[in-house]
Scaffold this active site. Structure first.
Site, PDB file in Angstrom:
ATOM      1  N   GLY A   1       0.818  -1.218   0.000  1.00 48.81           N
ATOM      2  CA  GLY A   1       0.000   0.000   0.000  1.00 48.81           C
ATOM      3  C   GLY A   1       0.846   1.260   0.000  1.00 48.81           C
ATOM      4  N   ASP A   2       1.937   1.246   0.757  1.00 55.03           N
ATOM      5  CA  ASP A   2       2.850   2.389   0.779  1.00 55.03           C
ATOM      6  C   ASP A   2       3.484   2.582  -0.597  1.00 55.03           C
ATOM      7  OD1 ASP A   2       2.306   2.210   3.529  1.00 55.03           O
ATOM      8  OD2 ASP A   2       4.028   0.898   3.813  1.00 55.03           O
TER       9      ASP A   2
END
Length: 304
Positions: free
Chosen positions: A250-251
Site C-alpha cells: 500500500g505504501d
C-alpha cells in the site's frame, strides 16, 4: 521536495521458522532486517523510482541509530528527531505455516520533541509534498495528523494521508490532496462491508464530500480504484503475479501514484503507476524497483 513523516518507525526483523512450535526452542532458517514504517517505505520506493525526498520522524536508542544507518544506506536523506527516553521499536514478523507479528511500542515522545517536528514542518516551501503515513504512538495526541494540517493550513502544499479511522476522517475538512484507505478501512469508516468496486466508488465520493480531493483505494488482489478531484473515476484489476510479501504494498502504491503524477501531471498515469508499483512490491521480497514497476506497466496496459 517530497517529505515523508513516520511517527513511529521501526526495525522490521523478519524471521523464517519452517514449523514454529510454542513452548520450545525454534531456530530460524532465514533472517532479514529492514527499516520499517509506512512513511519510510514511501521514501524508499520514491528513491527507487528516481525521486529524491526527505524522511522525517523520531528515533531513540541503539535501535534508532541502526534505523538511521539503514535508511542512509538506501541513499535517503533523513532528518530524524532524537528522543531521549525509550528506543525505536523492533517489529518481529514470523514467517511459518502461519504468519505472525509482534510490534514494539516505540520511544516516549515528549512535547518538546513534537515542537522540534513543527520547526521542521515550518521549513516546507510552496509546492512541496508531505506524506503522513501510519499510526500514532499512544504517547502522542491522537489528533496529531489534524493538528499538523491545521498548522499548515493556507500553505501551498500537497498533503497525502495514509491512516485509518479517526486519524483519517479528522483531516478531511483540511482538504488533503490524496488519501489512501483500503476497501476494509473505507468500510470501517462508514460501518459497512465493502467488496465491490461500485460500492468503493460510492463511499469514496462521500469522503470527497467531506473534503478529500483525491481518494485512492487499494483492494489487494481485487485491484484498485481512484476517484479523482476532476470527477474522473479509474478502476483496475490487480496485475497477475505471485504474492511474496504484502508488507509495504500500500505504501508503494502511494509512492507510485506520486511518481506518476509528478512525471506526467495526470491522474490516469498516476493511477497506473500506483497500481503497478504496489503490485511490484507485493511480488518481490523487498520494495519495488523501477525496473520491476516499468516491466509491470508494459505488460499490463490492458488493465487500464
Amino acid at each position: 521536495m517530497i517529505y515523508t513523516l513516520t511517527f513511529n518507525p521501526s526495525l522490521d526483523y523478519i524471521v523464517t521458522v519452517p514449523k514454529f512450535t510454542c513452548g520450545v526452542v525454534n531456530r530460524t532458517t532465514e533472517e532479514i532486517i529492514f527499516p520499517g514504517g509506512k512513511g519510510i517505505n514511501v521514501s524508499m520506493v520514491l528513491k527507487n523510482l528516481g525521486f529524491e525526498n526527505t524522511a522525517l520522524g523520531f528515533y531513540a536508542g541503539f535501535t534508532g541509530m541502526e534505523l538511521k544507518r539503514l535508511v542512509a544506506d538506501k541513499g535517503i536523506h533523513a532528518e530524524f528527531i532524537p528522543v531521549d527516553k525509550g528506543m525505536t521499536r523492533i517489529n518481529v514478523k514470523l514467517r511459518s505455516e502461519q504468519e505472525s507479528e509482534i510490534n514494539g511500542q516505540g520511544p516516549a515522545i515528549a512535547a518538546s520533541d513534537i515542537d522540534k517536528l513543527y520547526e521542521k514542518l515550518d521549513a516546507l516551501k510552496d509546492g512541496d509534498i508531505l506524506v503522513m503515513a501510519g499510526s500514532i504512538p499512544d504517547v502522542m495526541p491522537q489528533t496529531m495528523y489534524m493538528d499538523i494540517m491545521k498548522h499548515l493550513q493556507g500553505r501551498n502544499l500537497k498533503i497525502v494521508v495514509d491512516a485509518t479511522r479517526d486519524l483519517l476522517v479528522n483531516v478531511l475538512p483540511f482538504h488533503p490532496f490524496l488519501i489512501k484507505p483500503n476497501n476494509h478501512e473505507l468500510g470501517e469508516i462508514f460501518g459497512v462491508e465493502i467488496c465491490e468496486k461500485e460500492d468503493v466508488v460510492t463511499y469514496a465520493k462521500k469522503l470527497q464530500e467531506r473534503g478529500a480531493r483525491n481518494v485512492l483505494i487499494s483492494m489487494a488482489g481485487d485491484g484498485a480504484v481512484l476517484v479523482a478531484e476532476d470527477g474522473s473515476v479509474y478502476q483496475a484489476e490487480a496485475p497477475e503475479g505471485k504474492l511474496i510479501n504484502s508488507v509495504g504494498a500500500g505504501d508503494s502504491m502511494v509512492a507510485g501514484f506520486l511518481a506518476g503524477y509528478l512525471e506526467h501531471g495526470t491522474y490516469d498515469k498516476a493511477f497506473q503507476m500506483g497500481v503497478c508499483t504496489g503490485s511490484a512490491s507485493a511480488f518481490s521480497e523487498e520494495l519495488a524497483t523501477k525496473a520491476e514497476v516499468l516491466d509491470l506497466l508494459e505488460k499490463n496496459q490492458n488493465l487500464f
